[in-house]
Scaffold this active site. Structure first.
Site, PDB file in Angstrom:
ATOM      1  N   ARG B  13     -83.090 -58.581 -28.384  1.00  0.00           N
ATOM      2  CA  ARG B  13     -83.256 -59.684 -29.330  1.00  0.00           C
ATOM      3  C   ARG B  13     -81.920 -60.375 -29.604  1.00  0.00           C
ATOM      4  NH1 ARG B  13     -81.268 -61.975 -33.914  1.00  0.00           N
ATOM      5  NH2 ARG B  13     -80.861 -59.878 -34.736  1.00  0.00           N
ATOM      6  N   ASP B  14     -81.008 -59.669 -30.248  1.00  0.00           N
ATOM      7  CA  ASP B  14     -79.770 -60.284 -30.727  1.00  0.00           C
ATOM      8  C   ASP B  14     -78.883 -60.713 -29.561  1.00  0.00           C
ATOM      9  OD1 ASP B  14     -77.852 -61.170 -32.476  1.00  0.00           O
ATOM     10  OD2 ASP B  14     -77.329 -59.215 -33.284  1.00  0.00           O
ATOM     11  N   HIS B 205     -74.542 -51.997 -38.806  1.00  0.00           N
ATOM     12  CA  HIS B 205     -74.576 -52.963 -37.701  1.00  0.00           C
ATOM     13  C   HIS B 205     -73.225 -53.681 -37.655  1.00  0.00           C
ATOM     14  CE1 HIS B 205     -76.641 -56.190 -35.238  1.00  0.00           C
ATOM     15  NE2 HIS B 205     -75.622 -56.874 -35.704  1.00  0.00           N
ATOM     16  N   HIS B 207     -70.076 -55.918 -35.708  1.00  0.00           N
ATOM     17  CA  HIS B 207     -69.590 -56.809 -34.655  1.00  0.00           C
ATOM     18  C   HIS B 207     -68.142 -56.433 -34.355  1.00  0.00           C
ATOM     19  CE1 HIS B 207     -72.715 -60.253 -34.760  1.00  0.00           C
ATOM     20  NE2 HIS B 207     -73.277 -59.082 -34.932  1.00  0.00           N
ATOM     21  N   CYS B 238     -71.830 -63.820 -30.347  1.00  0.00           N
ATOM     22  CA  CYS B 238     -70.833 -64.853 -30.094  1.00  0.00           C
ATOM     23  C   CYS B 238     -71.229 -65.655 -28.869  1.00  0.00           C
ATOM     24  CB  CYS B 238     -69.447 -64.268 -29.882  1.00  0.00           C
ATOM     25  SG  CYS B 238     -68.244 -65.555 -29.490  1.00  0.00           S
ATOM     26  N   ASN B 247     -71.592 -58.499 -30.976  1.00  0.00           N
ATOM     27  CA  ASN B 247     -72.092 -57.158 -31.218  1.00  0.00           C
ATOM     28  C   ASN B 247     -71.254 -56.109 -30.500  1.00  0.00           C
ATOM     29  OD1 ASN B 247     -74.618 -57.278 -32.788  1.00  0.00           O
ATOM     30  ND2 ASN B 247     -75.308 -58.617 -31.133  1.00  0.00           N
TER      31      ASN B 247
END
Lengths: 301, 301
Positions: B13-14, B205, B207, B238, B247
Protein backbone atom coordinates in the site's frame (compact mmCIF):
# COMPACT_ATOMS: atom_id res chain seq x y z
CA UNK A 1 25.63 11.13 33.55
CA UNK A 2 27.25 13.95 31.65
CA UNK A 3 25.24 14.91 28.57
CA UNK A 4 28.25 15.50 26.36
CA UNK A 5 29.69 13.54 23.48
CA UNK A 6 32.98 13.82 21.57
CA UNK A 7 32.78 13.26 17.84
CA UNK A 8 35.79 12.63 15.63
CA UNK A 9 35.64 13.36 11.93
CA UNK A 10 37.65 10.78 9.99
CA UNK A 11 36.52 12.12 6.59
CA UNK A 12 39.74 13.90 5.62
CA UNK A 13 41.64 10.60 5.97
CA UNK A 14 39.25 7.66 5.73
CA UNK A 15 36.92 9.50 3.37
CA UNK A 16 39.29 11.10 0.91
CA UNK A 17 41.59 8.08 0.67
CA UNK A 18 38.72 6.23 -0.96
CA UNK A 19 37.91 8.88 -3.54
CA UNK A 20 38.97 8.08 -7.07
CA UNK A 21 39.69 11.70 -7.87
CA UNK A 22 42.63 13.10 -5.92
CA UNK A 23 41.75 16.22 -3.93
CA UNK A 24 44.27 19.06 -4.12
CA UNK A 25 46.41 19.63 -1.04
CA UNK A 26 45.08 23.13 -0.42
CA UNK A 27 41.51 21.83 -0.47
CA UNK A 28 42.39 19.17 2.11
CA UNK A 29 43.83 21.92 4.29
CA UNK A 30 40.71 24.01 3.75
CA UNK A 31 38.47 21.06 4.65
CA UNK A 32 40.22 20.55 7.99
CA UNK A 33 40.11 24.28 8.76
CA UNK A 34 36.42 24.48 7.86
CA UNK A 35 35.70 21.50 10.14
CA UNK A 36 37.53 23.24 12.99
CA UNK A 37 35.54 26.43 12.29
CA UNK A 38 32.34 24.39 12.66
CA UNK A 39 33.45 23.23 16.09
CA UNK A 40 34.90 19.77 15.40
CA UNK A 41 37.63 19.17 18.00
CA UNK A 42 38.97 15.83 16.80
CA UNK A 43 39.93 15.20 13.19
CA UNK A 44 41.77 12.31 11.54
CA UNK A 45 43.62 14.34 8.93
CA UNK A 46 45.70 11.89 6.95
CA UNK A 47 47.86 8.80 6.96
CA UNK A 48 51.63 8.36 7.07
CA UNK A 49 51.63 5.10 5.19
CA UNK A 50 53.94 4.70 2.22
CA UNK A 51 52.61 6.79 -0.72
CA UNK A 52 52.69 3.66 -2.87
CA UNK A 53 49.90 2.16 -0.76
CA UNK A 54 47.61 5.18 -0.72
CA UNK A 55 48.73 7.78 -3.27
CA UNK A 56 45.70 9.96 -2.41
CA UNK A 57 47.32 10.75 0.95
CA UNK A 58 50.93 11.12 -0.19
CA UNK A 59 50.75 14.81 0.74
CA UNK A 60 50.14 14.12 4.46
CA UNK A 61 53.30 16.01 5.53
CA UNK A 62 52.35 19.09 3.54
CA UNK A 63 48.71 19.06 4.68
CA UNK A 64 49.78 19.08 8.33
CA UNK A 65 52.38 21.77 7.69
CA UNK A 66 49.82 24.11 6.14
CA UNK A 67 46.91 23.79 8.58
CA UNK A 68 46.57 26.76 10.90
CA UNK A 69 46.24 24.98 14.26
CA UNK A 70 43.61 25.82 16.89
CA UNK A 71 44.02 25.26 20.60
CA UNK A 72 41.87 22.43 21.89
CA UNK A 73 41.65 20.63 18.54
CA UNK A 74 43.32 17.24 18.18
CA UNK A 75 44.64 16.46 14.70
CA UNK A 76 45.48 12.80 14.27
CA UNK A 77 46.94 10.55 11.60
CA UNK A 78 47.24 6.86 10.85
CA UNK A 79 50.77 5.56 11.42
CA UNK A 80 51.68 2.00 10.35
CA UNK A 81 55.36 1.82 11.32
CA UNK A 82 58.45 3.67 12.60
CA UNK A 83 59.12 5.36 9.28
CA UNK A 84 55.56 6.71 9.41
CA UNK A 85 56.06 7.79 13.01
CA UNK A 86 59.11 9.84 12.09
CA UNK A 87 57.05 11.66 9.49
CA UNK A 88 54.13 12.10 11.92
CA UNK A 89 56.41 13.58 14.57
CA UNK A 90 57.98 15.92 12.03
CA UNK A 91 54.48 16.94 10.95
CA UNK A 92 53.57 17.73 14.57
CA UNK A 93 50.49 15.51 14.79
CA UNK A 94 48.65 15.59 18.11
CA UNK A 95 47.65 11.94 18.05
CA UNK A 96 48.89 8.79 16.39
CA UNK A 97 46.52 6.04 15.27
CA UNK A 98 48.02 2.57 15.13
CA UNK A 99 45.85 -0.19 13.74
CA UNK A 100 45.29 -3.92 13.56
CA UNK A 101 42.40 -6.38 13.34
CA UNK A 102 40.63 -8.53 15.90
CA UNK A 103 40.46 -11.40 13.41
CA UNK A 104 43.49 -13.28 12.08
CA UNK A 105 42.54 -13.40 8.40
CA UNK A 106 41.65 -9.72 8.15
CA UNK A 107 44.84 -8.75 9.97
CA UNK A 108 46.88 -10.92 7.63
CA UNK A 109 45.14 -9.53 4.55
CA UNK A 110 45.58 -5.91 5.69
CA UNK A 111 48.94 -5.98 7.46
CA UNK A 112 50.43 -9.15 6.03
CA UNK A 113 51.17 -10.48 9.51
CA UNK A 114 49.52 -12.65 12.12
CA UNK A 115 48.04 -10.88 15.13
CA UNK A 116 50.93 -12.12 17.30
CA UNK A 117 53.49 -10.83 14.79
CA UNK A 118 51.81 -7.40 14.71
CA UNK A 119 52.49 -6.37 18.31
CA UNK A 120 56.29 -6.21 17.91
CA UNK A 121 55.77 -3.88 14.93
CA UNK A 122 53.42 -1.62 16.87
CA UNK A 123 55.50 -1.52 20.07
CA UNK A 124 58.22 0.91 18.89
CA UNK A 125 55.58 3.09 17.22
CA UNK A 126 53.53 3.34 20.41
CA UNK A 127 56.58 3.88 22.59
CA UNK A 128 58.17 6.37 20.21
CA UNK A 129 54.95 8.37 20.05
CA UNK A 130 54.55 8.32 23.83
CA UNK A 131 58.15 9.52 24.22
CA UNK A 132 57.17 12.56 22.12
CA UNK A 133 54.18 13.19 24.37
CA UNK A 134 51.65 12.28 21.68
CA UNK A 135 48.28 10.65 22.28
CA UNK A 136 48.24 7.10 20.93
CA UNK A 137 44.99 5.50 19.89
CA UNK A 138 44.70 1.87 18.84
CA UNK A 139 42.21 1.24 16.03
CA UNK A 140 40.95 -2.32 16.09
CA UNK A 141 39.18 -3.54 12.94
CA UNK A 142 36.62 -6.36 12.54
CA UNK A 143 35.58 -6.13 16.21
CA UNK A 144 31.96 -7.00 15.38
CA UNK A 145 32.53 -9.35 12.47
CA UNK A 146 35.09 -10.31 9.84
CA UNK A 147 34.54 -10.57 6.08
CA UNK A 148 36.51 -13.82 6.04
CA UNK A 149 35.74 -15.45 9.39
CA UNK A 150 32.24 -14.18 10.17
CA UNK A 151 31.64 -13.83 13.90
CA UNK A 152 34.59 -12.68 15.97
CA UNK A 153 34.62 -13.97 19.56
CA UNK A 154 34.57 -11.20 22.17
CA UNK A 155 37.42 -12.99 23.95
CA UNK A 156 39.58 -12.34 20.88
CA UNK A 157 38.64 -8.64 20.91
CA UNK A 158 39.44 -8.39 24.62
CA UNK A 159 42.79 -10.07 24.12
CA UNK A 160 43.78 -7.57 21.39
CA UNK A 161 42.56 -4.60 23.44
CA UNK A 162 44.44 -5.80 26.50
CA UNK A 163 47.69 -6.32 24.58
CA UNK A 164 47.43 -2.87 22.97
CA UNK A 165 47.07 -1.22 26.38
CA UNK A 166 50.05 -3.25 27.61
CA UNK A 167 52.01 -1.76 24.69
CA UNK A 168 51.07 1.67 26.02
CA UNK A 169 48.18 3.03 23.96
CA UNK A 170 46.05 5.70 25.66
CA UNK A 171 42.75 4.86 24.01
CA UNK A 172 41.18 2.21 21.85
CA UNK A 173 38.76 2.63 18.93
CA UNK A 174 36.59 -0.39 18.16
CA UNK A 175 35.69 -0.66 14.49
CA UNK A 176 32.80 -2.37 12.75
CA UNK A 177 34.77 -2.56 9.53
CA UNK A 178 32.12 -4.26 7.40
CA UNK A 179 29.05 -2.79 9.08
CA UNK A 180 27.53 -5.99 10.44
CA UNK A 181 27.02 -5.07 14.10
CA UNK A 182 23.61 -4.75 15.74
CA UNK A 183 22.93 -2.68 18.85
CA UNK A 184 22.47 -5.55 21.32
CA UNK A 185 25.91 -6.80 20.26
CA UNK A 186 27.42 -3.34 20.73
CA UNK A 187 25.95 -3.16 24.23
CA UNK A 188 27.41 -6.54 25.10
CA UNK A 189 30.89 -5.89 23.64
CA UNK A 190 31.08 -2.52 25.40
CA UNK A 191 30.11 -4.15 28.69
CA UNK A 192 32.94 -6.66 28.30
CA UNK A 193 35.51 -4.06 27.25
CA UNK A 194 34.55 -1.88 30.21
CA UNK A 195 35.79 -4.63 32.50
CA UNK A 196 39.34 -3.98 31.32
CA UNK A 197 39.30 -0.32 30.16
CA UNK A 198 37.42 2.73 31.50
CA UNK A 199 34.99 3.94 28.83
CA UNK A 200 36.52 7.40 28.57
CA UNK A 201 39.33 5.60 26.75
CA UNK A 202 37.04 3.88 24.26
CA UNK A 203 35.77 5.17 20.89
CA UNK A 204 33.39 3.41 18.55
CA UNK A 205 33.77 3.49 14.76
CA UNK A 206 30.79 2.26 12.73
CA UNK A 207 30.10 1.66 9.09
CA UNK A 208 26.53 2.00 7.89
CA UNK A 209 26.67 -0.84 5.36
CA UNK A 210 23.47 -2.42 6.70
CA UNK A 211 21.89 0.77 8.02
CA UNK A 212 22.64 -0.10 11.66
CA UNK A 213 25.27 2.56 12.43
CA UNK A 214 23.07 5.12 14.19
CA UNK A 215 21.35 2.40 16.22
CA UNK A 216 24.79 1.03 17.17
CA UNK A 217 25.96 4.48 18.23
CA UNK A 218 22.82 4.89 20.31
CA UNK A 219 23.48 1.50 21.94
CA UNK A 220 27.08 2.55 22.62
CA UNK A 221 25.83 5.80 24.13
CA UNK A 222 23.38 3.95 26.37
CA UNK A 223 26.23 1.67 27.46
CA UNK A 224 28.28 4.71 28.47
CA UNK A 225 30.57 5.37 25.50
CA UNK A 226 31.03 9.09 24.78
CA UNK A 227 33.43 9.00 21.81
CA UNK A 228 32.29 8.22 18.27
CA UNK A 229 33.73 8.46 14.79
CA UNK A 230 31.88 9.77 11.75
CA UNK A 231 32.95 10.85 8.29
CA UNK A 232 31.77 14.02 6.60
CA UNK A 233 29.18 13.21 3.95
CA UNK A 234 29.47 9.51 4.80
CA UNK A 235 32.60 9.41 2.65
CA UNK A 236 34.86 6.43 2.79
CA UNK A 237 34.79 2.77 3.55
CA UNK A 238 33.15 1.86 0.28
CA UNK A 239 35.01 3.06 -2.78
CA UNK A 240 33.05 0.88 -5.19
CA UNK A 241 29.54 2.23 -5.43
CA UNK A 242 28.14 5.71 -5.02
CA UNK A 243 25.25 5.58 -2.58
CA UNK A 244 26.46 2.40 -0.94
CA UNK A 245 27.27 3.04 2.67
CA UNK A 246 30.67 3.01 4.22
CA UNK A 247 31.45 5.22 7.18
CA UNK A 248 28.48 6.60 9.03
CA UNK A 249 28.01 10.25 8.07
CA UNK A 250 29.24 12.67 10.72
CA UNK A 251 26.25 14.95 10.12
CA UNK A 252 23.79 12.10 10.75
CA UNK A 253 25.51 11.35 14.06
CA UNK A 254 25.35 15.07 14.77
CA UNK A 255 21.57 15.09 14.15
CA UNK A 256 21.15 12.16 16.54
CA UNK A 257 22.94 13.79 19.46
CA UNK A 258 21.81 17.38 18.88
CA UNK A 259 18.15 16.31 18.69
CA UNK A 260 18.60 14.18 21.82
CA UNK A 261 19.83 17.29 23.60
CA UNK A 262 23.39 16.02 23.99
CA UNK A 263 26.13 18.65 23.72
CA UNK A 264 28.48 18.00 20.77
CA UNK A 265 30.31 21.33 20.60
CA UNK A 266 29.65 21.34 16.84
CA UNK A 267 27.46 23.95 15.12
CA UNK A 268 25.13 21.89 12.87
CA UNK A 269 24.39 24.80 10.50
CA UNK A 270 28.04 25.58 9.93
CA UNK A 271 28.82 21.89 9.63
CA UNK A 272 26.20 21.44 6.91
CA UNK A 273 27.78 24.37 5.06
CA UNK A 274 31.03 22.41 5.01
CA UNK A 275 29.18 19.38 3.62
CA UNK A 276 27.72 21.53 0.82
CA UNK A 277 31.15 23.00 0.09
CA UNK A 278 32.78 19.53 0.02
CA UNK A 279 30.15 18.31 -2.41
CA UNK A 280 31.35 21.00 -4.80
CA UNK A 281 34.97 20.04 -4.25
CA UNK A 282 34.58 16.35 -5.01
CA UNK A 283 31.95 16.99 -7.68
CA UNK A 284 29.30 14.48 -6.66
CA UNK A 285 26.30 14.45 -4.34
CA UNK A 286 27.10 13.29 -0.82
CA UNK A 287 24.78 10.54 0.31
CA UNK A 288 24.22 11.33 3.99
CA UNK A 289 20.63 11.57 5.13
CA UNK A 290 21.18 15.05 6.53
CA UNK A 291 22.56 16.24 3.20
CA UNK A 292 19.64 14.79 1.26
CA UNK A 293 17.24 16.55 3.62
CA UNK A 294 19.17 19.81 3.22
CA UNK A 295 18.98 19.48 -0.56
CA UNK A 296 15.22 19.11 -0.16
CA UNK A 297 15.38 15.69 -1.79
CA UNK A 298 12.42 14.66 0.28
CA UNK A 299 10.35 16.41 2.86
CA UNK A 300 7.46 14.02 2.92
CA UNK A 301 4.19 15.27 4.32
CA UNK B 1 10.68 -10.80 28.12
CA UNK B 2 9.52 -12.70 25.05
CA UNK B 3 12.11 -12.58 22.27
CA UNK B 4 9.58 -12.23 19.46
CA UNK B 5 8.63 -9.32 17.25
CA UNK B 6 5.74 -8.81 14.79
CA UNK B 7 6.63 -6.97 11.61
CA UNK B 8 4.05 -5.51 9.24
CA UNK B 9 4.91 -4.88 5.61
CA UNK B 10 3.20 -1.72 4.37
CA UNK B 11 4.97 -1.81 1.01
CA UNK B 12 2.04 -3.03 -1.11
CA UNK B 13 0.00 0.00 0.00
CA UNK B 14 2.30 2.75 1.27
CA UNK B 15 5.08 1.78 -1.10
CA UNK B 16 3.28 1.22 -4.37
CA UNK B 17 0.96 4.21 -3.97
CA UNK B 18 4.02 6.41 -4.28
CA UNK B 19 5.37 4.79 -7.42
CA UNK B 20 4.95 6.82 -10.60
CA UNK B 21 4.52 3.72 -12.72
CA UNK B 22 1.31 1.84 -11.97
CA UNK B 23 1.90 -1.80 -11.07
CA UNK B 24 -0.43 -4.31 -12.71
CA UNK B 25 -3.09 -5.85 -10.48
CA UNK B 26 -1.76 -9.38 -10.90
CA UNK B 27 1.70 -8.26 -9.81
CA UNK B 28 0.28 -6.65 -6.68
CA UNK B 29 -1.44 -9.94 -5.92
CA UNK B 30 1.78 -11.81 -6.56
CA UNK B 31 3.71 -9.44 -4.28
CA UNK B 32 1.36 -10.08 -1.37
CA UNK B 33 1.46 -13.83 -1.95
CA UNK B 34 5.25 -13.83 -2.16
CA UNK B 35 5.45 -11.88 1.11
CA UNK B 36 3.19 -14.44 2.77
CA UNK B 37 5.38 -17.24 1.37
CA UNK B 38 8.38 -15.58 3.02
CA UNK B 39 6.61 -15.67 6.37
CA UNK B 40 5.20 -12.14 6.69
CA UNK B 41 2.02 -12.39 8.77
CA UNK B 42 0.80 -8.80 8.61
CA UNK B 43 0.52 -6.90 5.33
CA UNK B 44 -1.08 -3.56 4.49
CA UNK B 45 -2.36 -4.48 1.06
CA UNK B 46 -4.12 -1.42 -0.30
CA UNK B 47 -6.36 1.55 0.41
CA UNK B 48 -10.09 2.04 -0.03
CA UNK B 49 -9.85 5.76 -0.61
CA UNK B 50 -11.60 7.24 -3.62
CA UNK B 51 -9.68 6.26 -6.80
CA UNK B 52 -9.51 9.94 -7.71
CA UNK B 53 -7.18 10.50 -4.74
CA UNK B 54 -4.82 7.60 -5.32
CA UNK B 55 -5.36 6.11 -8.79
CA UNK B 56 -2.47 3.67 -8.21
CA UNK B 57 -4.64 1.80 -5.69
CA UNK B 58 -7.98 1.98 -7.54
CA UNK B 59 -7.85 -1.81 -7.94
CA UNK B 60 -7.97 -2.49 -4.18
CA UNK B 61 -11.18 -4.54 -4.45
CA UNK B 62 -9.79 -6.75 -7.17
CA UNK B 63 -6.42 -7.22 -5.45
CA UNK B 64 -8.14 -8.51 -2.31
CA UNK B 65 -10.48 -10.72 -4.33
CA UNK B 66 -7.62 -12.45 -6.10
CA UNK B 67 -5.22 -13.08 -3.22
CA UNK B 68 -5.19 -16.71 -2.06
CA UNK B 69 -5.53 -16.23 1.69
CA UNK B 70 -3.43 -18.01 4.30
CA UNK B 71 -4.54 -18.79 7.83
CA UNK B 72 -2.76 -16.66 10.42
CA UNK B 73 -1.99 -13.82 8.02
CA UNK B 74 -3.67 -10.46 8.57
CA UNK B 75 -4.34 -8.45 5.41
CA UNK B 76 -5.23 -4.84 6.15
CA UNK B 77 -6.25 -1.75 4.22
CA UNK B 78 -6.52 1.97 4.76
CA UNK B 79 -10.13 3.10 5.11
CA UNK B 80 -10.97 6.83 5.21
CA UNK B 81 -14.77 6.79 5.50
CA UNK B 82 -17.97 4.74 5.44
CA UNK B 83 -17.98 4.32 1.68
CA UNK B 84 -14.47 2.91 1.96
CA UNK B 85 -15.54 0.65 4.80
CA UNK B 86 -18.32 -0.86 2.66
CA UNK B 87 -15.76 -1.71 0.01
CA UNK B 88 -13.31 -3.07 2.64
CA UNK B 89 -15.99 -5.32 4.13
CA UNK B 90 -17.00 -6.57 0.69
CA UNK B 91 -13.31 -7.25 -0.02
CA UNK B 92 -13.05 -9.30 3.19
CA UNK B 93 -10.15 -7.41 4.74
CA UNK B 94 -8.95 -8.71 8.11
CA UNK B 95 -8.07 -5.32 9.53
CA UNK B 96 -9.08 -1.73 8.88
CA UNK B 97 -6.64 1.16 9.26
CA UNK B 98 -8.21 4.50 10.08
CA UNK B 99 -5.90 7.51 10.17
CA UNK B 100 -5.47 11.04 11.42
CA UNK B 101 -2.66 13.31 12.62
CA UNK B 102 -1.47 14.36 16.05
CA UNK B 103 -0.93 17.93 14.80
CA UNK B 104 -3.75 20.25 13.67
CA UNK B 105 -2.15 21.64 10.51
CA UNK B 106 -1.08 18.24 9.16
CA UNK B 107 -4.52 16.81 9.91
CA UNK B 108 -6.16 19.73 8.13
CA UNK B 109 -3.84 19.43 5.14
CA UNK B 110 -4.37 15.67 4.83
CA UNK B 111 -8.00 15.22 5.87
CA UNK B 112 -9.29 18.74 5.39
CA UNK B 113 -10.72 18.80 8.91
CA UNK B 114 -9.66 19.86 12.37
CA UNK B 115 -8.69 17.09 14.80
CA UNK B 116 -11.98 17.58 16.68
CA UNK B 117 -13.98 17.34 13.45
CA UNK B 118 -12.19 14.10 12.49
CA UNK B 119 -13.49 11.89 15.33
CA UNK B 120 -17.17 12.03 14.17
CA UNK B 121 -16.02 10.87 10.71
CA UNK B 122 -13.99 7.99 12.14
CA UNK B 123 -16.61 6.85 14.67
CA UNK B 124 -18.98 5.09 12.22
CA UNK B 125 -16.02 3.53 10.41
CA UNK B 126 -14.58 2.12 13.63
CA UNK B 127 -17.96 0.94 14.89
CA UNK B 128 -19.00 -0.50 11.52
CA UNK B 129 -15.73 -2.43 11.26
CA UNK B 130 -16.05 -3.72 14.84
CA UNK B 131 -19.61 -4.86 14.09
CA UNK B 132 -18.16 -7.01 11.29
CA UNK B 133 -15.60 -8.48 13.67
CA UNK B 134 -12.65 -6.76 11.99
CA UNK B 135 -9.52 -5.57 13.73
CA UNK B 136 -9.35 -1.76 13.76
CA UNK B 137 -6.01 -0.02 13.96
CA UNK B 138 -5.67 3.73 14.34
CA UNK B 139 -2.73 5.23 12.44
CA UNK B 140 -1.62 8.50 13.98
CA UNK B 141 0.67 10.69 11.84
CA UNK B 142 3.15 13.38 12.94
CA UNK B 143 3.52 11.84 16.42
CA UNK B 144 7.19 12.81 16.62
CA UNK B 145 7.08 16.07 14.67
CA UNK B 146 5.01 17.97 12.14
CA UNK B 147 6.24 19.52 8.88
CA UNK B 148 4.19 22.67 9.60
CA UNK B 149 4.30 22.96 13.39
CA UNK B 150 7.64 21.38 14.32
CA UNK B 151 7.55 19.73 17.74
CA UNK B 152 4.31 18.02 18.70
CA UNK B 153 3.58 17.97 22.45
CA UNK B 154 3.24 14.46 23.87
CA UNK B 155 0.05 15.60 25.60
CA UNK B 156 -1.48 16.14 22.15
CA UNK B 157 -0.44 12.64 21.06
CA UNK B 158 -1.90 11.12 24.22
CA UNK B 159 -5.16 12.99 23.73
CA UNK B 160 -5.55 11.65 20.17
CA UNK B 161 -4.62 8.10 21.23
CA UNK B 162 -7.08 8.23 24.12
CA UNK B 163 -9.94 9.48 21.93
CA UNK B 164 -9.26 6.81 19.30
CA UNK B 165 -9.48 4.06 21.91
CA UNK B 166 -12.72 5.62 23.21
CA UNK B 167 -14.05 5.32 19.64
CA UNK B 168 -13.26 1.61 19.82
CA UNK B 169 -9.97 0.96 17.99
CA UNK B 170 -8.11 -2.21 19.00
CA UNK B 171 -4.60 -0.96 18.38
CA UNK B 172 -2.75 2.22 17.62
CA UNK B 173 0.18 2.80 15.25
CA UNK B 174 2.35 5.82 16.01
CA UNK B 175 3.91 7.33 12.90
CA UNK B 176 7.01 9.45 12.44
CA UNK B 177 5.66 10.83 9.18
CA UNK B 178 8.60 13.07 8.31
CA UNK B 179 11.35 11.01 9.92
CA UNK B 180 12.49 13.48 12.56
CA UNK B 181 12.35 11.30 15.68
CA UNK B 182 15.41 10.32 17.71
CA UNK B 183 15.58 7.26 19.96
CA UNK B 184 15.48 9.05 23.32
CA UNK B 185 12.24 10.72 22.16
CA UNK B 186 10.79 7.37 21.09
CA UNK B 187 11.60 5.92 24.51
CA UNK B 188 9.90 8.81 26.22
CA UNK B 189 6.76 8.84 24.01
CA UNK B 190 6.36 5.06 24.43
CA UNK B 191 6.66 5.40 28.19
CA UNK B 192 3.87 7.99 28.19
CA UNK B 193 1.62 6.01 25.84
CA UNK B 194 2.09 2.90 27.95
CA UNK B 195 0.37 4.71 30.82
CA UNK B 196 -2.89 4.63 28.85
CA UNK B 197 -2.51 1.60 26.50
CA UNK B 198 -0.81 -1.77 26.98
CA UNK B 199 2.11 -2.05 24.58
CA UNK B 200 0.77 -5.15 22.83
CA UNK B 201 -1.70 -2.72 21.27
CA UNK B 202 0.94 -0.32 20.02
CA UNK B 203 2.85 -0.38 16.71
CA UNK B 204 5.56 2.01 15.60
CA UNK B 205 5.90 3.28 12.04
CA UNK B 206 9.15 5.05 11.16
CA UNK B 207 10.47 6.87 8.15
CA UNK B 208 14.21 6.86 7.59
CA UNK B 209 14.44 10.42 6.24
CA UNK B 210 17.29 11.32 8.62
CA UNK B 211 18.69 7.82 9.01
CA UNK B 212 17.26 7.38 12.50
CA UNK B 213 14.64 4.69 11.79
CA UNK B 214 16.56 1.60 12.91
CA UNK B 215 17.77 3.39 16.05
CA UNK B 216 14.19 4.43 16.77
CA UNK B 217 12.95 0.88 16.31
CA UNK B 218 15.67 -0.34 18.67
CA UNK B 219 14.60 2.27 21.23
CA UNK B 220 10.97 1.17 20.81
CA UNK B 221 12.03 -2.44 21.28
CA UNK B 222 13.98 -1.59 24.46
CA UNK B 223 10.89 0.25 25.73
CA UNK B 224 8.80 -2.89 25.20
CA UNK B 225 7.11 -2.36 21.82
CA UNK B 226 6.90 -5.58 19.76
CA UNK B 227 5.10 -4.37 16.61
CA UNK B 228 6.85 -2.43 13.87
CA UNK B 229 6.09 -1.38 10.31
CA UNK B 230 8.49 -1.59 7.42
CA UNK B 231 8.13 -1.34 3.66
CA UNK B 232 9.70 -3.76 1.21
CA UNK B 233 12.71 -2.15 -0.46
CA UNK B 234 12.14 1.00 1.57
CA UNK B 235 9.47 1.97 -0.96
CA UNK B 236 7.12 4.78 -0.18
CA UNK B 237 6.94 7.94 1.79
CA UNK B 238 9.13 9.90 -0.57
CA UNK B 239 7.88 9.98 -4.13
CA UNK B 240 10.20 12.79 -5.20
CA UNK B 241 13.72 11.47 -5.27
CA UNK B 242 15.13 8.01 -5.88
CA UNK B 243 17.49 7.16 -3.07
CA UNK B 244 15.92 9.60 -0.64
CA UNK B 245 14.49 7.74 2.31
CA UNK B 246 10.84 7.36 3.12
CA UNK B 247 9.62 4.25 4.90
CA UNK B 248 12.24 2.22 6.66
CA UNK B 249 13.00 -0.87 4.59
CA UNK B 250 11.39 -4.04 5.94
CA UNK B 251 14.51 -6.04 5.13
CA UNK B 252 16.72 -3.69 7.16
CA UNK B 253 14.39 -4.09 10.15
CA UNK B 254 14.55 -7.83 9.53
CA UNK B 255 18.37 -7.76 9.66
CA UNK B 256 18.25 -5.86 12.96
CA UNK B 257 16.02 -8.37 14.72
CA UNK B 258 17.35 -11.56 13.14
CA UNK B 259 20.94 -10.62 14.01
CA UNK B 260 19.84 -9.71 17.56
CA UNK B 261 18.42 -13.22 17.86
CA UNK B 262 14.81 -12.04 18.03
CA UNK B 263 12.27 -14.31 16.33
CA UNK B 264 10.46 -12.58 13.42
CA UNK B 265 8.80 -15.58 11.76
CA UNK B 266 10.15 -14.28 8.43
CA UNK B 267 12.71 -16.19 6.34
CA UNK B 268 15.35 -13.56 5.43
CA UNK B 269 16.61 -15.46 2.38
CA UNK B 270 13.13 -15.87 0.91
CA UNK B 271 12.29 -12.29 1.77
CA UNK B 272 15.37 -11.00 -0.08
CA UNK B 273 14.26 -13.05 -3.10
CA UNK B 274 11.00 -11.08 -3.06
CA UNK B 275 12.97 -7.83 -2.94
CA UNK B 276 14.99 -8.90 -5.98
CA UNK B 277 11.81 -9.90 -7.82
CA UNK B 278 10.10 -6.58 -6.96
CA UNK B 279 13.10 -4.68 -8.26
CA UNK B 280 12.45 -6.30 -11.63
CA UNK B 281 8.74 -5.47 -11.44
CA UNK B 282 9.16 -1.76 -10.77
CA UNK B 283 12.23 -1.52 -12.96
CA UNK B 284 14.58 0.38 -10.68
CA UNK B 285 17.12 -0.51 -7.98
CA UNK B 286 15.64 -0.63 -4.49
CA UNK B 287 17.62 1.46 -2.06
CA UNK B 288 17.52 -0.59 1.14
CA UNK B 289 20.84 -1.32 2.78
CA UNK B 290 20.15 -5.05 2.74
CA UNK B 291 19.45 -4.96 -1.00
CA UNK B 292 22.63 -3.03 -1.72
CA UNK B 293 24.61 -5.58 0.27
CA UNK B 294 22.89 -8.42 -1.60
CA UNK B 295 23.76 -6.79 -4.92
CA UNK B 296 27.36 -6.71 -3.74
CA UNK B 297 27.40 -2.93 -4.06
CA UNK B 298 29.91 -2.81 -1.26
CA UNK B 299 31.55 -5.42 0.87
CA UNK B 300 34.30 -3.29 2.34
CA UNK B 301 37.28 -5.05 3.75
Amino acid sequence: MEERVWLRDVGPRDGLQNERVAVATELKVELVERLMDAGVVSIEVSSFVHPRWIPQLADADEVFARIRRRPGVELSALVPNERGLDRAIAAKVDAVHVFMSASESHNRKNINKSIAETYPVLRPVVQGAKAEGLVVRGYVSTVFGCPYEGDVPVSQVLSVVERLFELGIDEVALGDTIGVAVPSQVASVVREVERIVPLDRVSLHFHDTRGMAIANIYAGWLAGVRRFDGSIGGLGGCPYAPGASGNVAFEDVLYLFEKMGVETGVDPVRYMDVVAWLEGVIGKPLASHARQVARGACEAT
